[in-house]
Write a protein that holds these residues in place. Structure first.
Motif, PDB file in Angstrom:
ATOM      1  N   UNK A 316       0.845  -1.205   0.000  1.00 51.89           N
ATOM      2  CA  UNK A 316       0.000   0.000   0.000  1.00 51.89           C
ATOM      3  C   UNK A 316       0.874   1.245   0.000  1.00 51.89           C
ATOM      4  N   UNK A 317       0.666   2.103  -0.983  1.00 51.25           N
ATOM      5  CA  UNK A 317       1.393   3.367  -1.093  1.00 51.25           C
ATOM      6  C   UNK A 317       0.380   4.496  -1.287  1.00 51.25           C
ATOM      7  N   UNK A 318       0.167   5.354  -0.285  1.00 46.39           N
ATOM      8  CA  UNK A 318      -0.746   6.482  -0.469  1.00 46.39           C
ATOM      9  C   UNK A 318      -0.281   7.344  -1.644  1.00 46.39           C
ATOM     10  N   UNK A 319      -1.209   7.899  -2.432  1.00 46.81           N
ATOM     11  CA  UNK A 319      -0.827   8.709  -3.596  1.00 46.81           C
ATOM     12  C   UNK A 319       0.176   9.814  -3.279  1.00 46.81           C
ATOM     13  N   UNK A 320       0.055  10.421  -2.093  1.00 52.98           N
ATOM     14  CA  UNK A 320       0.952  11.523  -1.744  1.00 52.98           C
ATOM     15  C   UNK A 320       2.382  11.059  -1.500  1.00 52.98           C
ATOM     16  N   UNK A 321       2.582   9.729  -1.361  1.00 52.75           N
ATOM     17  CA  UNK A 321       3.916   9.205  -1.060  1.00 52.75           C
ATOM     18  C   UNK A 321       4.515   8.404  -2.209  1.00 52.75           C
ATOM     19  N   UNK A 324       7.907   6.904  -8.136  1.00 46.73           N
ATOM     20  CA  UNK A 324       7.782   5.905  -9.195  1.00 46.73           C
ATOM     21  C   UNK A 324       8.955   4.941  -9.227  1.00 46.73           C
ATOM     22  N   UNK A 325      10.180   5.465  -9.124  1.00 47.98           N
ATOM     23  CA  UNK A 325      11.364   4.599  -9.180  1.00 47.98           C
ATOM     24  C   UNK A 325      11.431   3.685  -7.963  1.00 47.98           C
ATOM     25  N   UNK A 326      11.198   4.236  -6.777  1.00 50.06           N
ATOM     26  CA  UNK A 326      11.233   3.431  -5.554  1.00 50.06           C
ATOM     27  C   UNK A 326      10.157   2.351  -5.595  1.00 50.06           C
ATOM     28  N   UNK A 327       8.973   2.714  -6.072  1.00 55.46           N
ATOM     29  CA  UNK A 327       7.860   1.765  -6.180  1.00 55.46           C
ATOM     30  C   UNK A 327       8.242   0.607  -7.090  1.00 55.46           C
TER      31      UNK A 327
END
Length: 455
Positions: A316-321, A324-327
């Protein structure tokens, strides 16, 4: 020449495997971009592996103050040799500093050296004299036979104009942009004395563990040699509509209005794979893991139980956090760790928080799809960007052309009744049902109904 690792997550990857020793590397960037942390962290990692390291700090602070600040980071090593030069002295008398520096290096005989920063040295001198000093310093560095990091407060244009760029074997530039959601940090390799580094901008972060670099996606096309099989999407009757199910390694885009059950389609896809021994990952930008578990349970999907068995993982990644590269790096690592065969991204409109243009978003998703295929993963993407009442054939879904399978879910007013409808708009390599198909959602999940009309 020997190749040495920096010991920093992601840095050796974008460098193409490490740093050639001996060599001189300029770490340039604006104030607060993380130049010192990057350099000192690499020294400490080298010290941990038995190398002798020397940190030359040009500052007004004391050695105790410097060590106290660095000890806040988990990478800090007491074995780090620190020597302080007063900044006002090196501005006025750089040649005396160079002589003393040579004596220190000859005494310590370090494998790695950091001079931080180099830009104040001879600051008040005419440009010609500063250039002569840099050439003198370079001659000394050659004799040291070490990996030498130089930091400098420089923009990219400053780097191009500086004589340091002529003597450095490699140039790394760090940038920091303060945004509403926090700092956007990027690292770029401008020059390197090895051919296989990854060019372009890469994201990085700084926390108490130091610097972590997230290389941008580079996913070349890999020719498929194995036979591609069909797999079930987990929706009753869908395999029949798709003439046999989805292809392995394919990328499916589920697009539609709010309330059409897009997430449910994705959950079925992941749960079906897990039940058949294919581990899956759900990357969600909207619903929390707890919300997904409750939703799945209300529809009879054993999501939580399959999580406990290690067959499903929710990220889970909130949009504010979103970074793209880290994800992407996290997804890649989880795929490798659990041997995932299926991935769901819900909802890709979350990338709108990251990318300024649809072109950049499209490029990122195209590389994601290629990465998944290269890792033998079948993927599904959810998009909620279809506007209610829009024409189903309009190309307003930004990444629709990238997907192998495009399924549109839509509410339609049919006979004074709002009906949920599904259209399989394309399916590469396979025939598929061309009719508009009605469906419903109940406690039993997705129930596919009758054909309504031709598209």
């Amino acid at each position: 020449m020997e190749t040495k690792f920096t010991g920093i997550d992601g840095f050796d990857e974008i460098l193409g495997g490490g740093i050639t020793a001996p060599s001189t590397i300029l770490i340039a960037g604006n104030t607060g971009s993380g130049r010192t942390i990057l350099g000192v962290q690499s020294l400490c990692e080298a010290a941990r592996n038995g190398e002798k390291v020397l940190y030359i700090c040009i500052t007004t602070q004391s050695e105790n103050s410097i060590r106290e600040s660095l000890s806040e980071y988990s990478f800090y090593e007491e074995a780090l040799n620190v020597h302080i030069f007063n900044v006002s002295s090196v501005e006025r008398d750089p040649l005396t500093m160079l002589v003393e520096l040579g004596n220190i290096v000859n005494s310590v005989k370090p494998d790695r050296i950091l001079i931080d920063p180099i830009t104040p040295i001879g600051f008040g001198f005419p440009e010609a004299e500063r250039r002569r000093f840099i050439y003198s310093l370079n001659s000394a560095i050659v004799e040291w036979n070490a990996v030498v990091y130089l930091t400098g407060t420089m923009s990219k244009s400053d780097v191009c104009r500086s004589v340091i760029s002529d003597v450095a074997d490699g140039i790394v530039h760090l940038s920091q942009e303060i945004q509403r959601r926090g700092s956007k940090r990027m690292i770029t390799i401008i020059k390197m004395n090895r051919p296989n580094y990854i060019d372009g901008e890469h994201s990085f972060s700084i926390n108490s563990n130091g610097v972590t670099i997230y290389p941008r996606i580079t996913a070349p096309v890999v020719e498929e040699t194995a036979q591609i099989n069909r797999i079930s999407a987990g929706i009753p009757k869908f395999d029949e509509l798709s003439r046999g199910g989805l292809f392995e390694l394919s990328a499916t885009l589920i697009a539609g209005n709010t309330g059409t059950g897009k997430t449910l389609f994705g959950l079925n896809f992941i749960v079906e794979g897990a039940k058949n021994g294919e581990p899956g990952i759900i990357s969600t930008f909207e619903d929390s893991p707890a919300e997904l578990r409750r939703y799945a349970a209300s529809l009879g999907l054993e999501l939580e139980e399959l999580e406990k068995q290690g067959l499903i993982r929710i990220i889970y990644t909130p949009p504010s956090e979103i970074n793209a590269c880290r994800h992407t790096i996290e997804l890649r690592n989880y795929i490798q760790e659990m041997g995932a065969k299926r991935v769901l991204l819900d909802d890709i409109s979350g990338f709108d928080y990251v990318f300024d243009t649809q072109i950049a978003k499209r490029e990122h998703i195209a590389n994601l799809i290629r990465l998944f295929k290269n890792m033998s993963v079948t993927s599904m993407f959810i998009s909620g960007n279809m506007a209610a009442g829009s024409n189903i054939l309009q190309t307003e879904i930004p990444v629709s052309s990238l997907a192998d399978v495009l399924i549109l879910l839509k509410h339609m007013d049919i006979g004074k009744e709002i009906r949920k409808t599904m259209s399989i708009l394309k399916m590469h390599g396979s025939d598929h049902e061309k009719h508009l198909i009605s469906y419903d959602i109940s406690s039993e999940g997705v129930i596919i109904g009758e054909f309504l009309k031709d598209i």
